[in-house]
Enzyme design. Structure first.
Site, PDB file in Angstrom:
ATOM      1  N   HIS A   1      60.814   1.737  15.484  1.00  0.00           N
ATOM      2  CA  HIS A   1      60.567   0.387  14.977  1.00  0.00           C
ATOM      3  C   HIS A   1      59.932   0.436  13.581  1.00  0.00           C
ATOM      4  O   HIS A   1      59.079  -0.374  13.236  1.00  0.00           O
ATOM      5  CB  HIS A   1      59.660  -0.397  15.943  1.00  0.00           C
ATOM      6  CG  HIS A   1      59.979  -1.852  16.024  1.00  0.00           C
ATOM      7  ND1 HIS A   1      60.652  -2.407  17.074  1.00  0.00           N
ATOM      8  CD2 HIS A   1      59.732  -2.882  15.179  1.00  0.00           C
ATOM      9  CE1 HIS A   1      60.770  -3.716  16.889  1.00  0.00           C
ATOM     10  NE2 HIS A   1      60.226  -4.025  15.739  1.00  0.00           N
TER      11      HIS A   1
ATOM     12  N   SER B   1      68.506 -10.548  13.079  1.00  0.00           N
ATOM     13  CA  SER B   1      67.379 -10.526  13.999  1.00  0.00           C
ATOM     14  C   SER B   1      67.313 -11.807  14.827  1.00  0.00           C
ATOM     15  O   SER B   1      67.627 -12.895  14.347  1.00  0.00           O
ATOM     16  CB  SER B   1      66.076 -10.372  13.201  1.00  0.00           C
ATOM     17  OG  SER B   1      64.944 -10.572  14.034  1.00  0.00           O
TER      18      SER B   1
ATOM     19  N   TYR C   1      65.957 -10.004  21.035  1.00  0.00           N
ATOM     20  CA  TYR C   1      64.674  -9.997  21.730  1.00  0.00           C
ATOM     21  C   TYR C   1      64.864 -10.892  22.954  1.00  0.00           C
ATOM     22  O   TYR C   1      65.162 -12.071  22.831  1.00  0.00           O
ATOM     23  CB  TYR C   1      63.548 -10.528  20.845  1.00  0.00           C
ATOM     24  CG  TYR C   1      63.055  -9.547  19.811  1.00  0.00           C
ATOM     25  CD1 TYR C   1      62.636  -8.273  20.175  1.00  0.00           C
ATOM     26  CD2 TYR C   1      63.009  -9.894  18.462  1.00  0.00           C
ATOM     27  CE1 TYR C   1      62.180  -7.368  19.236  1.00  0.00           C
ATOM     28  CE2 TYR C   1      62.549  -8.999  17.510  1.00  0.00           C
ATOM     29  CZ  TYR C   1      62.140  -7.742  17.899  1.00  0.00           C
ATOM     30  OH  TYR C   1      61.690  -6.840  16.969  1.00  0.00           O
TER      31      TYR C   1
ATOM     32  N   THR D   1      66.764  -4.581  21.347  1.00  0.00           N
ATOM     33  CA  THR D   1      65.560  -3.840  20.979  1.00  0.00           C
ATOM     34  C   THR D   1      64.726  -3.594  22.232  1.00  0.00           C
ATOM     35  O   THR D   1      64.268  -4.536  22.875  1.00  0.00           O
ATOM     36  CB  THR D   1      64.740  -4.612  19.932  1.00  0.00           C
ATOM     37  OG1 THR D   1      65.504  -4.686  18.727  1.00  0.00           O
ATOM     38  CG2 THR D   1      63.420  -3.918  19.640  1.00  0.00           C
TER      39      THR D   1
ATOM     40  N   LYS E   1      68.301  -0.170  20.982  1.00  0.00           N
ATOM     41  CA  LYS E   1      67.567   0.217  19.777  1.00  0.00           C
ATOM     42  C   LYS E   1      66.103   0.486  20.120  1.00  0.00           C
ATOM     43  O   LYS E   1      65.427  -0.363  20.703  1.00  0.00           O
ATOM     44  CB  LYS E   1      67.635  -0.899  18.724  1.00  0.00           C
ATOM     45  CG  LYS E   1      66.877  -0.583  17.434  1.00  0.00           C
ATOM     46  CD  LYS E   1      67.015  -1.711  16.433  1.00  0.00           C
ATOM     47  CE  LYS E   1      66.329  -1.366  15.120  1.00  0.00           C
ATOM     48  NZ  LYS E   1      64.864  -1.301  15.238  1.00  0.00           N
TER      49      LYS E   1
END
Length: 356
Positions: free
Chosen positions: A250, A106, A130, A156, A226
């Site tokens: 999510h 992440s 992100y 994402t 995603k």
């Protein structure tokens, strides 16, 4: 205590973690309808076994974006993993590599990409992005991932703003001072105490499909979108050069009452499955769940909470064991379906559950 399945790990993790940490990992948006829907969606399908098929040799091995995996299950990117265990992302990387699958890191990790690369060894690894409003910072993050040997970027797309997660509000969840987000470390001084709400300010809410061109140019790696739940967006992802999509809501943490991931999977697979690879996450707790997802068009699935429960209770060994449990359950399901490998599972192996 002998841990026989993912549910056993979840029960032990709830006893192990403090209320705020468990609530962060377990919780979802609003009344958590979407979390429950993800789980309940699997109950709407039944598997159709075939008999008198040679299953003397059955494998769970597959490939995803050209990477060989021992099973079609990948750890989903989850933030703040050192809140679950002191080794955090390093333990997940080690456990995933030992199980023969890919590590997915992440952006909001508590460990740097370089450190995770060292822990993963020869294991494959993807980086979840992100996208920061400052493109210079975003490019620097992509450079970190590429230089550390990450082979794909999982972008994402379903968090332009943060869902309302009331468990976190009730417990006052915040990242403990002992930990920090390593990837965007230079941008954290303006945020103060790190909470889900403050961290979400690191995400650019103005992005459109046109921005994929910049991402392809600066990532230099295959891009996975995603957070896709419709055929329309899956087609746009394919048209804008994505190598794969993840059908995902999510984990029920963004829009409450959103469609369950498994319910969205068939339309996405039908729309783009012949052009790009289709993955899914949300509600996977058993190997039979993996089989249903494969039958409905997924190349592989991602699991988030099960990995965290393994991490919280037994570190890297727990992560590895969670994957081994899912692998063994899937191996059994494949044999009883009359399939020698995940590639042989198709729509003929599932049927809607009877109503009433």
């Amino acid at each position: 205590m002998e841990l026989l399945n993912v549910w056993d790990y979840e029960r032990l993790a709830e006893e192990t973690l403090d209320e705020a940490a468990f609530g962060y990992f377990a919780g979802g948006a609003g009344d958590e309808h979407t979390i429950r829907a993800n789980l309940e969606a699997f109950g709407r399908w039944r598997l159709r076994p075939r008999v008198l098929v040679d299953v003397g040799e059955v494998t769970t091995a597959t490939t995803v974006l050209g990477t060989k995996l021992s099973l079609p299950v990948i750890p989903a990117p989850v933030a703040y993993q050192r809140m679950a265990h002191p080794d955090g992302e390093l333990a997940v990387a080690r456990g995933a590599a030992a199980a023969g699958t890919i590590m997915c890191l992440s952006t909001f990790a508590t460990t740097s990409p370089a450190e995770v690369a060292g822990a993963a060894g020869e294991g494959g690894r993807w980086f979840q992005l992100y996208w920061h409003p400052d493109r210079g910072l975003t490019k620097g993050v992509l450079d970190q991932a590429r230089e550390a040997g990450f082979s794909a970027v999982m972008f994402t797309v379903d968090l332009p703003v943060l869902g309302r997660r009331e468990r976190d509000l009730r417990t006052g969840f915040e990242l403990k001072p002992d930990y920090r987000m390593e990837v965007y470390a230079s941008a954290l001084r303006d945020l103060g105490v790190i909470t889900p709400e403050s961290a979400a300010r690191l995400v650019d809410p103005r992005l459109t499909w046109r921005d994929l061109e910049w991402l392809h140019e600066n990532a230099g790696l295959p891009v996975i979108a995603k957070g896709v739940l419709t055929a329309e967006d899956a087609l746009l992802a394919a048209e804008h050069g994505c190598a794969a999509v993840v059908v995902s809501n999510h984990g029920g943490r963004q829009l409450d009452r959103a469609v369950a991931s498994l319910d969205a999977l068939p339309e996405v697979a039908d729309a783009v499955g012949d052009r790009i690879e289709v993955l899914m996450d949300g509600g996977i707790r058993r190997g039979a769940d993996v089989a249903i997802a494969l039958a409905l068009g997924a190349r592989a699935v991602l699991v988030g909470r099960p990995v965290i429960w393994g991490l919280a209770t037994r570190g890297a060994d727990g992560v590895q064991h969670v994957f081994e449990l899912l692998r063994d359950e899937l191996l059994l399901a494949l044999a009883l379906l009359g399939c020698a490998s995940p590639d042989e599972v198709g729509r003929a192996h599932v049927a809607p559950a009877p109503r009433g």
